[in-house]
Design a protein around this motif. Structure first.
Motif, short mmCIF file in Angstrom:
data_model
loop_
_atom_site.label_atom_id
_atom_site.label_comp_id
_atom_site.label_asym_id
_atom_site.label_seq_id
_atom_site.Cartn_x
_atom_site.Cartn_y
_atom_site.Cartn_z
N ASP A 182 -23.12 20.80 2.24
CA ASP A 182 -21.69 20.82 1.43
C ASP A 182 -22.22 20.76 0.24
O ASP A 182 -21.66 21.13 -0.92
N THR A 185 -22.79 24.37 -1.43
CA THR A 185 -21.70 25.09 -1.34
C THR A 185 -20.67 24.90 -2.27
O THR A 185 -20.39 26.03 -2.92
N SER A 189 -19.40 27.48 -5.40
CA SER A 189 -18.40 27.46 -5.50
C SER A 189 -18.19 27.98 -7.04
O SER A 189 -16.90 28.14 -7.72
N TYR A 270 -11.98 18.30 1.26
CA TYR A 270 -12.38 18.60 2.53
C TYR A 270 -12.34 18.34 3.87
O TYR A 270 -11.67 16.67 3.97
N MET A 309 -13.06 23.55 2.24
CA MET A 309 -13.55 22.87 3.18
C MET A 309 -13.94 22.42 4.29
O MET A 309 -12.78 21.94 4.79
N TYR A 330 -14.56 27.99 3.94
CA TYR A 330 -15.60 26.81 5.20
C TYR A 330 -16.40 28.20 6.44
O TYR A 330 -17.66 27.50 6.81
N GLN A 333 -19.74 28.16 4.10
CA GLN A 333 -20.37 26.93 4.18
C GLN A 333 -20.93 27.38 5.98
O GLN A 333 -22.25 26.57 5.13
N ASN A 336 -24.65 29.01 4.62
CA ASN A 336 -24.74 28.14 3.83
C ASN A 336 -25.77 27.49 4.40
O ASN A 336 -26.77 27.14 3.67
#
Ligand code: NCD
Length: 360
Positions: A182, A185, A189, A270, A309, A330, A333, A336
């Motif tokens: 997270d 990400t 971003s 999130y 996310m 997402y 994510q 990732n």
């Protein structure tokens, strides 16, 4: 009819005493040669480590794109074996760890249910864990019990053959490697706008039982001027241990049940799912909490740079139409997660410098 045989319960002594210690007393046991050895809690990571993980994940991602690069990666840890002990349902975490191991050339074994291990013959959890360490160089574990991964590392660290234990989700408690991906990400971003420092993040949904938001909240102490918004129905408010941690580290947070008022304020949203598999929720467990869903018509209200996310799996909380918006992160994510987990495993096996040399 259940064939489960109660273990003859020869408990290893000292676990309960160790488990009840404050976290600060437990962290040193997870370190070897001044490096993280077992990955159990998000509180283990400092800023240098997080930055290293992001850089390393980038390098692995770039190398894996070419045949030459990916063959180099595959030779790095071809002499290692890893165990995926995933006895709680998993799609992404399992697959991303599996693929991360394969990227680095590691051979993988798996157990995905206690019903297929000798635990059904009455073998204790402890003896089962020791057995894994006889064959494997690393154990990656997901379990519905909070503290299970920690128990594995505690136990193995008392033997003459400890191997690193990675927590792939410990009940409703923690999910430290999800928190790492997270962060990766978020940092990717926000690359063009100064990274994660100074940003406002909303966490939405079941904050009480969702382990991902708990682990991610711990990591906020490593970033400057971050503000959190905890958006949830009253029954799923963030637990006090996290709020006390944030207070201790002077990280501002706001709690609200008014999602729409928070939407225009934040740089990242999130979203999380209601964790109905765990106790501690309302009786029926069938409520979908529509006021905590992100819909297509909300996209005009959120910031143009806002990152959306979700650790996934999703149920109702993000309308599928949102997926097409470039701010929906997402699916990136989850990918990732594979790069970041490869970076973490490379670090634990001490080959991060070999990878970095490719870029020097
Ligand atoms: C999460 C988990 O298992 O905690 N999923 C994941 O690991 N990507 C979130 C969830 O199950 O809701």
């Amino acid at each position: 009819m259940s064939h489960f045989v109660e273990p003859t319960a020869q408990e290893y002594e000292g676990w309960n005493e160790f488990y009840s210690k404050p976290i600060s007393d437990k962290l040193p046991a997870l370190i070897r040669d001044e490096r993280i050895f077992d990955v159990i809690f998000a509180q283990q990571f400092d800023r240098d480590f997080l930055d290293l993980m992001c850089r390393l994940a980038n390098m692995i991602r770039i190398m894996a794109k070419t045949r030459t690069g990916s063959l180099k990666l595959k030779r790095l840890l071809a002499h290692k074996r890893a165990m995926l002990y995933f006895v709680q349902p998993s799609t992404r975490t399992f697959l991303s760890f599996l693929n991360a191991c394969q990227i680095l050339g590691i051979n993988v074994s798996e157990i995905r249910a206690t019903s297929t291990s000798s635990e059904v013959k009455g073998e204790s959890q402890e003896d089962t864990i020791r057995t894994f360490a006889s064959y494997e160089d690393m154990i990656i574990v997901r379990h519905s019990e909070a503290g299970f991964a920690e128990k594995m590392s505690w136990l193995l660290n008392q033997t003459d053959h400890p191997v690193p234990v990675i927590n792939g989700g410990s009940g409703p408690d923690q999910h430290p490697t999800q928190a790492l991906l997270d962060i990766y990400t978020l940092e990717r971003s926000f690359e063009a706008i100064g990274g994660l420092d100074g940003k406002k993040i909303a966490m939405v949904g079941d904050l009480k039982r969702g382990r991902t938001v708990r682990s991610l909240s711990y990591l906020m102490k490593n970033y400057k001027d971050v503000t959190l918004y905890f958006v949830s129905p009253d029954v799923f408010r963030m637990r006090n241990d996290i709020k006390e941690f944030l207070d201790k580290h002077a990280i501002p947070f706001h709690e609200t049940d008014d999602f729409e008022s928070v939407m225009p304020l934040v740089d990242a949203i999130y979203m999380t799912r209601i964790q109905s598999e765990y106790p501690g929720g309302p009786e029926t467990g069938t409520e979908t909490y529509p006021r905590f869903h992100l819909r297509n018509d909300h996209l005009s209200v959120i910031n143009p740079h806002c990152v959306i996310m979700h650790p996934l799996p999703r149920r109702y909380e993000i309308e599928v139409a949102v997926d097409k918006d470039p701010r929906a992160a997402y699916w990136r994510q989850e990918r990732n997660g594979m790069w970041l987990r490869a970076a973490l495993i490379a670090y634990v096996f001490k080959v991060e410098d070999v990878i970095a040399k490719e870029f020097s």
